[in-house]
Design an enzyme around this catalytic site. Structure first.
Site, mmCIF file in Angstrom:
data_model
loop_
_atom_site.group_PDB
_atom_site.id
_atom_site.type_symbol
_atom_site.label_atom_id
_atom_site.label_comp_id
_atom_site.label_asym_id
_atom_site.label_seq_id
_atom_site.Cartn_x
_atom_site.Cartn_y
_atom_site.Cartn_z
ATOM 1 N N ASP A 1 39.439 53.500 45.684
ATOM 2 C CA ASP A 1 38.622 52.494 46.341
ATOM 3 C C ASP A 1 37.196 52.771 45.885
ATOM 4 O O ASP A 1 36.598 53.773 46.275
ATOM 5 C CB ASP A 1 38.751 52.614 47.865
ATOM 6 C CG ASP A 1 37.873 51.631 48.612
ATOM 7 O OD1 ASP A 1 37.059 50.928 47.970
ATOM 8 O OD2 ASP A 1 37.973 51.557 49.855
ATOM 9 N N SER B 1 30.638 40.848 35.164
ATOM 10 C CA SER B 1 29.789 40.020 36.009
ATOM 11 C C SER B 1 30.453 38.646 36.132
ATOM 12 O O SER B 1 31.647 38.546 36.379
ATOM 13 C CB SER B 1 28.382 39.945 35.415
ATOM 14 O OG SER B 1 27.522 39.169 36.212
ATOM 15 N N THR C 1 42.571 52.220 37.380
ATOM 16 C CA THR C 1 42.433 52.490 38.806
ATOM 17 C C THR C 1 42.746 51.245 39.621
ATOM 18 O O THR C 1 42.515 50.114 39.188
ATOM 19 C CB THR C 1 41.015 52.993 39.167
ATOM 20 O OG1 THR C 1 40.105 51.885 39.267
ATOM 21 C CG2 THR C 1 40.517 54.007 38.159
ATOM 22 N N LYS D 1 26.385 39.476 41.906
ATOM 23 C CA LYS D 1 26.438 39.458 40.444
ATOM 24 C C LYS D 1 25.041 39.445 39.828
ATOM 25 O O LYS D 1 24.828 40.018 38.755
ATOM 26 C CB LYS D 1 27.272 38.269 39.952
ATOM 27 C CG LYS D 1 28.749 38.376 40.317
ATOM 28 C CD LYS D 1 29.372 39.682 39.811
ATOM 29 C CE LYS D 1 30.860 39.781 40.081
ATOM 30 N NZ LYS D 1 31.434 41.054 39.612
ATOM 31 N N TYR E 1 28.218 36.186 46.901
ATOM 32 C CA TYR E 1 28.848 36.579 45.641
ATOM 33 C C TYR E 1 27.853 36.427 44.497
ATOM 34 O O TYR E 1 27.716 37.332 43.651
ATOM 35 C CB TYR E 1 30.090 35.726 45.381
ATOM 36 C CG TYR E 1 30.751 36.034 44.054
ATOM 37 C CD1 TYR E 1 31.585 37.137 43.910
ATOM 38 C CD2 TYR E 1 30.523 35.230 42.937
ATOM 39 C CE1 TYR E 1 32.189 37.430 42.692
ATOM 40 C CE2 TYR E 1 31.119 35.524 41.718
ATOM 41 C CZ TYR E 1 31.952 36.622 41.605
ATOM 42 O OH TYR E 1 32.530 36.912 40.385
ATOM 43 N N ASN F 1 35.513 46.530 36.560
ATOM 44 C CA ASN F 1 36.132 45.233 36.822
ATOM 45 C C ASN F 1 36.411 45.005 38.307
ATOM 46 O O ASN F 1 36.603 43.866 38.730
ATOM 47 C CB ASN F 1 37.436 45.121 36.016
ATOM 48 C CG ASN F 1 38.224 43.880 36.360
ATOM 49 O OD1 ASN F 1 37.792 42.766 36.099
ATOM 50 N ND2 ASN F 1 39.396 44.064 36.969
ATOM 51 N N THR G 1 42.900 33.048 37.532
ATOM 52 C CA THR G 1 43.373 34.279 38.158
ATOM 53 C C THR G 1 43.461 34.010 39.660
ATOM 54 O O THR G 1 43.241 32.889 40.120
ATOM 55 C CB THR G 1 42.403 35.445 37.902
ATOM 56 O OG1 THR G 1 41.153 35.163 38.553
ATOM 57 C CG2 THR G 1 42.149 35.616 36.407
#
Length: 273
Positions: free
Chosen positions: A56, A134, A32, A152, A148, A83, A183
């Site tokens: 979404d 996580s 997705t 988590k 953030y 993810n 990333t």
């Protein structure tokens, strides 16, 4: 035996790397993304083994519909990998209400909706593995990433409760906790709060630390670990990824325990007679 894997946030980064790793070995993947155009190369290579779905995760109804479509298409969902998510950079004081709410909506509620959608399927089939992506920042913290971090930590708590609830149904739950990786999590995928000059020194320190050689791991090196996690007969609740995570966690927990012990007399006295 091949598995059917449902991965959110599969357009790039870990999600796309892991989707391709599963496809390469013959698994079926439901991938997705907000924009499925980014999955065209995987579709061209792996054909009917991949089902790209626009999603979404913030939309609960759409999350349930996507999971139902995946089940109807492949007949099962053996593994769910939550993810989808992003990083919000900014001090607590700098963070706007809109940014804070959006961070929690995506990283916490988005994960919750997809998890809730998959659970009835896994309960009915008597097996399943839910993997929540996580972060090491789900057990430790850094400045400028407070919201953030909070998102988590919430994922950690949800997952610790969930594993106790669903183990009797044959469903496993795991948390993947990476350290920093190269990333675009801190780049194009990230959101930045409006800066206040008083916190510039924190930004400078963060930039200096992250520019050190070896700070970031190689995302491609994570695929084998994720395959081993999915194939494990008794998967762990937590899997660290990267060489920095365990030493950092051990130091932080040692400091916490030392402080708790130093204040234990006060804590015990507060219990009363």
């Amino acid at each position: 035996m091949s598995k059917t894997i449902f991965i959110t946030g599969a357009s790039r980064g870990f999600g796309k790397l892991w989707a391709e790793a599963f496809l390469k070995r013959g698994d079926k993947v439901v991938a997705t993304a907000r924009n499925t155009d980014s999955l065209a190369d995987l579709v061209a290579t792996y054909g009917d083994n991949i089902l790209p779905l626009q999603l979404d995760v913030n939309n609960r109804a759409d999350s349930f519909a996507a999971v139902a479509k995946a089940k109807g298409h492949f007949g099962t969902i053996d593994v769910l990998i939550n993810n989808a998510g992003y990083g919000l950079f900014g001090s607590i004081e700098e963070t706007s209400e809109a940014d804070a709410r959006q961070q929690i909506e995506t990283n916490v509620f988005g994960l919750l909706w997809v998890t809730q959608a998959a659970l009835p399927i896994m309960r009915e089939q008597g097996h399943g593995h839910i993997i929540q992506v996580s972060s090491v920042l789900g057990i430790v913290t850094l400045p400028l990433l407070g919201i953030y971090n909070a998102s988590k930590w919430a994922v950690e708590a949800i997952s610790e409760s969930l594993v106790q609830e669903v183990k009797p149904f044959g469903i496993n739950v795991s948390l993947i906790e990476p350290n920093g990786y190269a990333t675009d999590w801190a780049g194009a995928s990230a959101t930045q709060s409006e800066p206040i000059a008083a916190y510039d020194e924190h930004r400078k320190s963060f930039g200096e630390a992250s520019s050190q050689e070896g700070f970031f791991g190689d995302p491609a090196a994570t695929s084998d670990a994720v395959l081993k996690l999915v194939d494990a007969e008794n998967p762990p609740l937590r899997l660290f990824l990267g060489k920095h995570t365990l030493p950092w966690a051990k130091q932080v927990y040692a400091d916490r325990i030392a402080e708790w012990e130093a204040w234990n007399d006060v804590a015990v006295a507060a219990h009363g007679a």
